[in-house]
Enzyme design. Sequence first.
Site, mmCIF file in Angstrom:
data_model
loop_
_atom_site.group_PDB
_atom_site.id
_atom_site.type_symbol
_atom_site.label_atom_id
_atom_site.label_comp_id
_atom_site.label_asym_id
_atom_site.label_seq_id
_atom_site.Cartn_x
_atom_site.Cartn_y
_atom_site.Cartn_z
ATOM 1 N N HIS A 268 0.838 -1.192 0.000
ATOM 2 C CA HIS A 268 0.000 0.000 0.000
ATOM 3 C C HIS A 268 0.876 1.245 0.000
ATOM 4 C CE1 HIS A 268 0.823 -1.064 4.208
ATOM 5 N NE2 HIS A 268 0.786 0.232 4.469
ATOM 6 N N CYS B 165 1.514 3.309 12.165
ATOM 7 C CA CYS B 165 2.527 2.846 11.215
ATOM 8 C C CYS B 165 2.910 4.011 10.308
ATOM 9 C CB CYS B 165 2.009 1.656 10.401
ATOM 10 S SG CYS B 165 0.703 2.057 9.218
#
Length: 690
Positions: A66, A196
């Site tokens: 991603h 993250c």
Amino acid sequence: MSAPLMTPELVRLEVDPPGDKHAVIGLMADLISATGRADRDGLEAGLLKREESFATGMPGGFAIPHCRTDAVHEAALGFLRLAEPVDFGSADGPADLIIGIAAPTGTDDQHLKLLAQLSRALIRPEFLADLRAVKEPHEVSDLVMAVLEPAPEPVAAPATAAGTAASTGAGTTAEATPVAQPDADAAPVLLAITSCPTGIAHTYMAAESLENAAKEKGVELHVETQGSGGITPFTEEQIAAASALIVAADVNISGRERFAGLPLVEHPVKRAISHGPQMIDEAVAASSDPSARRVPAAGASGSGSADSSQSGTRQSWPRRIQGAVMTGVSYMIPFVAAGGLLMALGFLIAGFDVAFVAQDVATTFSLGSLPDHQTYDGATGAMQTDRAGLALYLGAVLFTLGNLGMGFLVAALSGYIAFGLAGRPGIAPGFIGGAVSLAIGAGFLGGLITGLLAGLVALWFTTLKPPRWLAGLMPVVIIPLLTTLIVGGLMLLFLGRPLASLMTALQDGLTGMSGSSAILLGVIIGLMMCFDLGGPVNKAAYLFATAGLSQGTEASFQIMAAVMAAGMVPPLAMALSTVVRRKLYSPVERENGATAWLLGAAFITEGAIPFAAADPLRVIPSSMAGGAVTGALIMAFSVGSQAPHGGIFVAFAISPIWGFLVAILAGTLVSAALVTVLKELGSRRQGAAA
């Protein structure tokens, strides 16, 4: 109205893997870009960059490459079900389900919250089983869209079993029902923060994993997801009732000072995904352990003050110091780029003698009162500038701006090294220590020392436990004041003069280098620039060059030219090799090679990282050989660069430009030839073994 995030056109089933995970990511970029939602090359580069920094393979046999990038025009989800699993870096094995998440840089909160819902669903084994069982692409898209846009559900009766949890959004809870917990007052209440680097997938998967584990164990848990979908912070009541804090993050979390004194369990975000129950157990145990690691007072950097008994849960001191120095360098680079390029433009417009008169011209004259030729004291007596009028004035303004920017280098380096170690309390002492270093002539060596000293001293202060009435003053008054006194006093009283002498000796040694000694320096610089392609060794060489650039000597200009030219070699060499021997490279690598031409020309050494990651034993030695040749030739030709970055696009600041180009060409040819030969030999061995 925008299209659904996933449609049947974004699904491929039973795909034969074209190679390793890099090739699969290239296939994902093909799939998403074919719908017109993204530019293929930019999307692939974004996905690969994210993958290189953090493997996206997950427990359960799936991977979620991603990224957020300007190359994406409209958010999309791509799905590949592989006929043969491919290793995406998960500890429990390869992945056969690949879900690609492509988000535009300006993705709105609603899209990001939908992606968070999908990330949470992927933790559930039954959802993964459904994705493996379906036969048609539209069934996959229906399953995914049902998670993202669920049908309204009827209002259910209040739950009576322990453990109800919200499944979307930030600040969610997973809590034991009071009816099932008659002793609820004594039960621990846990807080968890997940985060993250991109804030799209791992953040929410970690939250879901921890919530599920808490439900199973009947533990009350509140989760704050610090992701791209926004942050819903804990309430004051939740913090007041908390017994321990879990941090599952790969980046610095915000608001850590809220939890001062709470027992702390801290791990990378991926551990929360794969070992959620263990982390809940660790937090429950820590809540009743007087010797457990605790969140430092005054909002210090999270890993800074752990109890020695908990040392296994945090980075070692060498790694932390290395990380802090890299933080300082990364924050310093914008000052270098802006200041150095403005100075180079000033030289271009007004001539090299503008350095002697820039400040006077910029502050004395104006667009309505332009200067004539200005007189200054040169090496042979009074001299006049070559240029006058508008050219001299504009050049002086640009040079003055750049010179002021370059004056912040040492302070920024020192301040952000301290920040990397101690967080906010270290910034002011670090900056002031760097200013002291500059004032006494200790230069970047002094900046390194003051940054580390300020960070370590401030970090120690954050481990103290002051009275509650004093705690609020610690990070903004007490720690900066005392740390500045200690670091500044040490520099002025003891360390400053020896460091200044060492810096002067280093500069004099570099200035006096000629012949073979200068060529040897060029070889060393070239090897350092190509050793880790943008890593700590590369950045150390770059810091060495840019810190000396403000000295304005021929030696410092030559070192800067050697650093820039050698750093251009690896991506250019890999680009050339992919053209000369295309069959040695996968389709994805050949496309990376096309991009590497531009990256190399712009002095972005990291353009070679995809090649080095796939084949380090051939790519890195070959790059180092070419970099050493280029560095040696730069010194042999006495090439100088007054610009700190830009590659061939700052040719106006490089002299002689022919020497710069010849050195780069020679190094590129050497590296490309070596890597091609090594790959050819490897390919022949594999063919013979088969």
